[in-house]
Design a protein around this motif. Structure first.
Motif, PDB file in Angstrom:
ATOM      1  N   ASP A 111       0.857  -1.182   0.000  1.00  0.00           N
ATOM      2  CA  ASP A 111       0.000   0.000   0.000  1.00  0.00           C
ATOM      3  C   ASP A 111       0.897   1.237   0.000  1.00  0.00           C
ATOM      4  O   ASP A 111       1.133   1.850   1.045  1.00  0.00           O
ATOM      5  CB  ASP A 111      -0.924  -0.020   1.222  1.00  0.00           C
ATOM      6  CG  ASP A 111      -1.922   1.125   1.197  1.00  0.00           C
ATOM      7  OD1 ASP A 111      -2.128   1.720   0.120  1.00  0.00           O
ATOM      8  OD2 ASP A 111      -2.496   1.425   2.265  1.00  0.00           O
ATOM      9  N   CYS A 112       1.426   1.548  -1.167  1.00  0.00           N
ATOM     10  CA  CYS A 112       2.341   2.680  -1.281  1.00  0.00           C
ATOM     11  C   CYS A 112       2.301   3.214  -2.712  1.00  0.00           C
ATOM     12  O   CYS A 112       1.764   2.580  -3.610  1.00  0.00           O
ATOM     13  CB  CYS A 112       3.765   2.275  -0.906  1.00  0.00           C
ATOM     14  SG  CYS A 112       4.518   1.096  -2.043  1.00  0.00           S
ATOM     15  N   THR A 113       2.876   4.395  -2.866  1.00  0.00           N
ATOM     16  CA  THR A 113       3.085   4.930  -4.209  1.00  0.00           C
ATOM     17  C   THR A 113       4.582   4.918  -4.471  1.00  0.00           C
ATOM     18  O   THR A 113       5.387   5.002  -3.533  1.00  0.00           O
ATOM     19  CB  THR A 113       2.554   6.364  -4.345  1.00  0.00           C
ATOM     20  OG1 THR A 113       3.181   7.198  -3.366  1.00  0.00           O
ATOM     21  CG2 THR A 113       1.041   6.414  -4.157  1.00  0.00           C
ATOM     22  N   VAL A 114       4.950   4.799  -5.728  1.00  0.00           N
ATOM     23  CA  VAL A 114       6.361   4.706  -6.090  1.00  0.00           C
ATOM     24  C   VAL A 114       6.726   5.848  -7.025  1.00  0.00           C
ATOM     25  O   VAL A 114       5.987   6.189  -7.950  1.00  0.00           O
ATOM     26  CB  VAL A 114       6.670   3.351  -6.771  1.00  0.00           C
ATOM     27  CG1 VAL A 114       8.091   3.318  -7.299  1.00  0.00           C
ATOM     28  CG2 VAL A 114       6.436   2.212  -5.800  1.00  0.00           C
ATOM     29  N   TYR A 122      18.257   3.004  -3.421  1.00  0.00           N
ATOM     30  CA  TYR A 122      19.213   3.474  -4.419  1.00  0.00           C
ATOM     31  C   TYR A 122      19.694   2.242  -5.178  1.00  0.00           C
ATOM     32  O   TYR A 122      20.480   1.451  -4.670  1.00  0.00           O
ATOM     33  CB  TYR A 122      20.368   4.221  -3.752  1.00  0.00           C
ATOM     34  CG  TYR A 122      19.892   5.499  -3.097  1.00  0.00           C
ATOM     35  CD1 TYR A 122      19.853   6.686  -3.818  1.00  0.00           C
ATOM     36  CD2 TYR A 122      19.442   5.508  -1.779  1.00  0.00           C
ATOM     37  CE1 TYR A 122      19.390   7.849  -3.234  1.00  0.00           C
ATOM     38  CE2 TYR A 122      18.980   6.680  -1.186  1.00  0.00           C
ATOM     39  CZ  TYR A 122      18.954   7.840  -1.915  1.00  0.00           C
ATOM     40  OH  TYR A 122      18.496   8.995  -1.348  1.00  0.00           O
ATOM     41  N   VAL A 123      19.171   2.090  -6.390  1.00  0.00           N
ATOM     42  CA  VAL A 123      19.403   0.891  -7.190  1.00  0.00           C
ATOM     43  C   VAL A 123      20.500   1.179  -8.207  1.00  0.00           C
ATOM     44  O   VAL A 123      20.350   2.068  -9.049  1.00  0.00           O
ATOM     45  CB  VAL A 123      18.110   0.449  -7.907  1.00  0.00           C
ATOM     46  CG1 VAL A 123      18.349  -0.835  -8.700  1.00  0.00           C
ATOM     47  CG2 VAL A 123      16.970   0.280  -6.911  1.00  0.00           C
ATOM     48  N   LYS A 142      16.990   6.209  -8.019  1.00  0.00           N
ATOM     49  CA  LYS A 142      16.361   6.267  -6.700  1.00  0.00           C
ATOM     50  C   LYS A 142      14.901   5.846  -6.857  1.00  0.00           C
ATOM     51  O   LYS A 142      14.165   6.405  -7.666  1.00  0.00           O
ATOM     52  CB  LYS A 142      16.447   7.681  -6.135  1.00  0.00           C
ATOM     53  CG  LYS A 142      15.896   7.821  -4.740  1.00  0.00           C
ATOM     54  CD  LYS A 142      16.053   9.248  -4.238  1.00  0.00           C
ATOM     55  CE  LYS A 142      15.496   9.373  -2.834  1.00  0.00           C
ATOM     56  NZ  LYS A 142      15.476  10.786  -2.401  1.00  0.00           N
ATOM     57  N   VAL A 143      14.512   4.845  -6.085  1.00  0.00           N
ATOM     58  CA  VAL A 143      13.134   4.346  -6.097  1.00  0.00           C
ATOM     59  C   VAL A 143      12.550   4.618  -4.717  1.00  0.00           C
ATOM     60  O   VAL A 143      12.901   3.949  -3.747  1.00  0.00           O
ATOM     61  CB  VAL A 143      13.080   2.836  -6.433  1.00  0.00           C
ATOM     62  CG1 VAL A 143      11.644   2.334  -6.411  1.00  0.00           C
ATOM     63  CG2 VAL A 143      13.737   2.549  -7.776  1.00  0.00           C
ATOM     64  N   ASP A 144      11.684   5.640  -4.635  1.00  0.00           N
ATOM     65  CA  ASP A 144      11.030   5.982  -3.373  1.00  0.00           C
ATOM     66  C   ASP A 144       9.692   5.272  -3.278  1.00  0.00           C
ATOM     67  O   ASP A 144       8.859   5.383  -4.189  1.00  0.00           O
ATOM     68  CB  ASP A 144      10.790   7.492  -3.267  1.00  0.00           C
ATOM     69  CG  ASP A 144      12.038   8.257  -2.914  1.00  0.00           C
ATOM     70  OD1 ASP A 144      12.917   7.700  -2.230  1.00  0.00           O
ATOM     71  OD2 ASP A 144      12.138   9.432  -3.315  1.00  0.00           O
ATOM     72  N   MET A 145       9.509   4.551  -2.190  1.00  0.00           N
ATOM     73  CA  MET A 145       8.235   3.894  -1.908  1.00  0.00           C
ATOM     74  C   MET A 145       7.591   4.652  -0.747  1.00  0.00           C
ATOM     75  O   MET A 145       8.044   4.548   0.395  1.00  0.00           O
ATOM     76  CB  MET A 145       8.464   2.422  -1.559  1.00  0.00           C
ATOM     77  CG  MET A 145       9.117   1.638  -2.677  1.00  0.00           C
ATOM     78  SD  MET A 145       9.551  -0.059  -2.209  1.00  0.00           S
ATOM     79  CE  MET A 145       7.916  -0.778  -2.044  1.00  0.00           C
ATOM     80  N   GLN A 146       6.557   5.449  -1.061  1.00  0.00           N
ATOM     81  CA  GLN A 146       5.892   6.295  -0.067  1.00  0.00           C
ATOM     82  C   GLN A 146       4.744   5.527   0.575  1.00  0.00           C
ATOM     83  O   GLN A 146       3.722   5.268  -0.051  1.00  0.00           O
ATOM     84  CB  GLN A 146       5.366   7.562  -0.735  1.00  0.00           C
ATOM     85  CG  GLN A 146       4.554   8.466   0.170  1.00  0.00           C
ATOM     86  CD  GLN A 146       5.397   9.149   1.216  1.00  0.00           C
ATOM     87  OE1 GLN A 146       6.354   9.832   0.898  1.00  0.00           O
ATOM     88  NE2 GLN A 146       5.055   8.959   2.478  1.00  0.00           N
ATOM     89  N   PHE A 147       4.947   5.146   1.841  1.00  0.00           N
ATOM     90  CA  PHE A 147       3.897   4.501   2.625  1.00  0.00           C
ATOM     91  C   PHE A 147       3.183   5.579   3.429  1.00  0.00           C
ATOM     92  O   PHE A 147       3.560   6.758   3.370  1.00  0.00           O
ATOM     93  CB  PHE A 147       4.510   3.446   3.559  1.00  0.00           C
ATOM     94  CG  PHE A 147       5.115   2.269   2.827  1.00  0.00           C
ATOM     95  CD1 PHE A 147       4.362   1.135   2.573  1.00  0.00           C
ATOM     96  CD2 PHE A 147       6.436   2.307   2.388  1.00  0.00           C
ATOM     97  CE1 PHE A 147       4.907   0.043   1.895  1.00  0.00           C
ATOM     98  CE2 PHE A 147       6.985   1.234   1.708  1.00  0.00           C
ATOM     99  CZ  PHE A 147       6.222   0.097   1.454  1.00  0.00           C
ATOM    100  N   LYS A 148       2.170   5.222   4.196  1.00  0.00           N
ATOM    101  CA  LYS A 148       1.403   6.219   4.968  1.00  0.00           C
ATOM    102  C   LYS A 148       2.268   6.941   5.989  1.00  0.00           C
ATOM    103  O   LYS A 148       2.137   8.142   6.183  1.00  0.00           O
ATOM    104  CB  LYS A 148       0.216   5.561   5.658  1.00  0.00           C
ATOM    105  CG  LYS A 148      -0.868   5.150   4.698  1.00  0.00           C
ATOM    106  CD  LYS A 148      -2.024   4.487   5.405  1.00  0.00           C
ATOM    107  CE  LYS A 148      -3.034   4.013   4.370  1.00  0.00           C
ATOM    108  NZ  LYS A 148      -4.124   3.244   4.944  1.00  0.00           N
ATOM    109  N   THR A 149       3.173   6.218   6.662  1.00  0.00           N
ATOM    110  CA  THR A 149       3.918   6.821   7.771  1.00  0.00           C
ATOM    111  C   THR A 149       5.417   6.940   7.538  1.00  0.00           C
ATOM    112  O   THR A 149       6.121   7.465   8.393  1.00  0.00           O
ATOM    113  CB  THR A 149       3.686   6.009   9.059  1.00  0.00           C
ATOM    114  OG1 THR A 149       4.098   4.652   8.834  1.00  0.00           O
ATOM    115  CG2 THR A 149       2.217   6.031   9.467  1.00  0.00           C
ATOM    116  N   PHE A 150       5.911   6.431   6.424  1.00  0.00           N
ATOM    117  CA  PHE A 150       7.349   6.510   6.170  1.00  0.00           C
ATOM    118  C   PHE A 150       7.627   6.355   4.676  1.00  0.00           C
ATOM    119  O   PHE A 150       6.753   5.991   3.894  1.00  0.00           O
ATOM    120  CB  PHE A 150       8.122   5.444   6.964  1.00  0.00           C
ATOM    121  CG  PHE A 150       7.847   4.032   6.517  1.00  0.00           C
ATOM    122  CD1 PHE A 150       8.674   3.411   5.587  1.00  0.00           C
ATOM    123  CD2 PHE A 150       6.761   3.320   7.019  1.00  0.00           C
ATOM    124  CE1 PHE A 150       8.428   2.108   5.175  1.00  0.00           C
ATOM    125  CE2 PHE A 150       6.511   2.024   6.615  1.00  0.00           C
ATOM    126  CZ  PHE A 150       7.351   1.411   5.685  1.00  0.00           C
TER     127      PHE A 150
END
Length: 141
Positions: A90-93, A121-122, A108-116
């Motif tokens: 349950d996140c956006t990338v 860094y791939v 850089k692959v950011d996985m934005q979850f509700k709280t963090f």
């Protein structure tokens, strides 16, 4: 003249064939985009198809847990991901290229979850057998 015509047709056919092959992409070649897309599918959606192909056998996966650095091999990471197969996070990338050249790239692959946010860094490299993941460093914010 009778010999010249078939020879010319053969030369033209060879030229056309060579031109078509030069413009045709080899489906077996792993591109930068394919490597990153496959990684994102695995991490976000639990889709593991093709992941083994885009990770180099010597790849290293590291993450910072509090002040302790933990590292995993390709096998350890694949074993873990098999336990989360087909589970969608349950996140956006969001992906962004940090650095790239002809032989290596850091994405850089950011996985934005509700709280963090989990930032990955791939590092992918042109291995001669296509672009493969050679290192992933993950931090949590």
């Amino acid at each position: 003249m009778k010999i010249l015509k078939p020879v010319m047709l053969l030369v033209i056919a060879l030229m056309v064939n060579t031109a078509v092959k030069a413009n045709k992409t080899d489906e077996g070649v792993l591109t930068k985009t394919h490597a990153i897309d496959t990684y994102v599918d695995a991490m976000m959606r639990g889709k593991l198809e093709g992941l083994n192909d885009v990770i180099d056998p010597t790849a290293k996966f590291s993450l910072l847990q509090k002040k302790h650095l933990v590292s995993y091999t390709k096998k350890e990471m694949m074993d873990f991901l098999n336990t989360t197969k087909n589970i969608e996070e349950d996140c956006t990338v969001n992906t962004s290229v940090v650095e790239t050249d002809t032989d290596i790239a850091v994405v850089k692959v950011d996985m934005q979850f509700k709280t963090f946010v989990r930032s990955n860094y791939v590092t992918i490299a042109n291995t001669g057998n296509g672009w493969k993941i050679i290192n992933v460093y993950s931090v949590f914010n």
